[in-house]
Design a protein around this motif. Structure first.
Motif, mmCIF file in Angstrom:
data_model
loop_
_atom_site.group_PDB
_atom_site.id
_atom_site.type_symbol
_atom_site.label_atom_id
_atom_site.label_comp_id
_atom_site.label_asym_id
_atom_site.label_seq_id
_atom_site.Cartn_x
_atom_site.Cartn_y
_atom_site.Cartn_z
ATOM 1 N N LEU A 171 -18.196 3.988 -35.760
ATOM 2 C CA LEU A 171 -17.541 4.535 -34.987
ATOM 3 C C LEU A 171 -17.546 4.558 -33.467
ATOM 4 O O LEU A 171 -16.632 4.862 -32.823
ATOM 5 C CB LEU A 171 -18.246 6.826 -35.212
ATOM 6 N N PHE A 172 -19.038 4.460 -33.153
ATOM 7 C CA PHE A 172 -18.981 3.722 -31.822
ATOM 8 C C PHE A 172 -18.913 2.325 -31.703
ATOM 9 O O PHE A 172 -18.129 2.828 -30.426
ATOM 10 C CB PHE A 172 -20.234 3.527 -31.911
ATOM 11 N N VAL A 173 -18.255 1.823 -32.993
ATOM 12 C CA VAL A 173 -17.433 0.355 -32.956
ATOM 13 C C VAL A 173 -16.377 0.698 -32.968
ATOM 14 O O VAL A 173 -15.189 0.204 -31.782
ATOM 15 C CB VAL A 173 -17.932 -0.851 -33.829
ATOM 16 N N ILE A 174 -15.354 1.450 -33.218
ATOM 17 C CA ILE A 174 -14.445 2.287 -33.154
ATOM 18 C C ILE A 174 -13.990 3.026 -31.826
ATOM 19 O O ILE A 174 -12.865 2.520 -31.545
ATOM 20 C CB ILE A 174 -14.065 2.889 -34.414
ATOM 21 N N LEU A 175 -14.931 3.936 -31.553
ATOM 22 C CA LEU A 175 -14.886 3.543 -30.143
ATOM 23 C C LEU A 175 -14.490 3.195 -29.178
ATOM 24 O O LEU A 175 -13.900 3.233 -27.983
ATOM 25 C CB LEU A 175 -15.941 5.248 -29.974
ATOM 26 N N LEU A 176 -15.404 1.999 -29.220
ATOM 27 C CA LEU A 176 -15.470 1.162 -28.479
ATOM 28 C C LEU A 176 -14.269 0.460 -27.753
ATOM 29 O O LEU A 176 -14.373 -0.171 -26.546
ATOM 30 C CB LEU A 176 -16.840 0.437 -28.466
ATOM 31 N N VAL A 177 -13.857 -0.011 -29.750
ATOM 32 C CA VAL A 177 -12.719 -0.796 -28.937
ATOM 33 C C VAL A 177 -11.756 -0.369 -28.723
ATOM 34 O O VAL A 177 -10.865 -0.289 -28.182
ATOM 35 C CB VAL A 177 -12.382 -1.826 -30.896
ATOM 36 N N THR A 178 -11.267 0.824 -28.955
ATOM 37 C CA THR A 178 -9.916 1.963 -28.686
ATOM 38 C C THR A 178 -10.166 2.068 -27.121
ATOM 39 O O THR A 178 -9.134 2.782 -26.703
ATOM 40 C CB THR A 178 -9.788 2.724 -30.499
ATOM 41 N N ILE B 150 -29.813 8.085 -45.446
ATOM 42 C CA ILE B 150 -30.179 7.253 -43.801
ATOM 43 C C ILE B 150 -29.326 6.412 -43.864
ATOM 44 O O ILE B 150 -29.115 6.304 -42.557
ATOM 45 C CB ILE B 150 -31.258 7.352 -43.595
ATOM 46 N N ALA B 151 -28.862 5.477 -44.616
ATOM 47 C CA ALA B 151 -28.305 3.892 -44.620
ATOM 48 C C ALA B 151 -26.854 3.839 -44.278
ATOM 49 O O ALA B 151 -26.455 3.664 -43.350
ATOM 50 C CB ALA B 151 -29.005 2.720 -45.446
ATOM 51 N N ILE B 152 -26.054 5.550 -44.825
ATOM 52 C CA ILE B 152 -25.181 5.797 -45.136
ATOM 53 C C ILE B 152 -24.931 6.353 -43.810
ATOM 54 O O ILE B 152 -23.011 5.798 -42.744
ATOM 55 C CB ILE B 152 -24.333 6.348 -45.947
ATOM 56 N N VAL B 153 -25.626 7.706 -42.870
ATOM 57 C CA VAL B 153 -25.068 8.409 -41.857
ATOM 58 C C VAL B 153 -25.283 6.743 -40.620
ATOM 59 O O VAL B 153 -24.279 6.548 -39.685
ATOM 60 C CB VAL B 153 -26.182 9.238 -41.836
ATOM 61 N N ALA B 154 -26.080 6.279 -40.864
ATOM 62 C CA ALA B 154 -25.903 4.978 -39.801
ATOM 63 C C ALA B 154 -25.036 4.053 -39.245
ATOM 64 O O ALA B 154 -24.921 3.950 -39.357
ATOM 65 C CB ALA B 154 -28.029 3.962 -39.713
#
Length: 63
Positions: free
Chosen positions: A18-25, A8-12
């Motif tokens: 992924l969210f941060v990468i999409l937000l930045v790009t 669960i920790a790895i998936v989170a």
């Protein structure tokens, strides 16, 4: 630490990354918080007036 908790920790962590990468790009299609801001130096204020198209009648003029 139990294995299920590690999974669960790895998936989170992957989802947050992924969210941060999409937000930045800017993400696919340029969807992001920056699309609602005006472009620096373009003169755009972020609000748009409706465009009125005028067409001359057939065989006549607008004057």
């Amino acid at each position: 630490m139990p294995r299920w908790l590690k999974v669960i920790a790895i998936v989170a962590a992957v989802l947050v990354a992924l969210f941060v990468i999409l937000l930045v790009t800017g993400g696919p299609g340029g969807h992001g918080p920056g699309r609602h801001m005006s472009k620096a130096g373009s003169g755009a204020s972020g609000t748009y007036a409706p465009v009125v198209l005028m067409q001359a009648p057939v065989g006549g003029s607008l004057a």
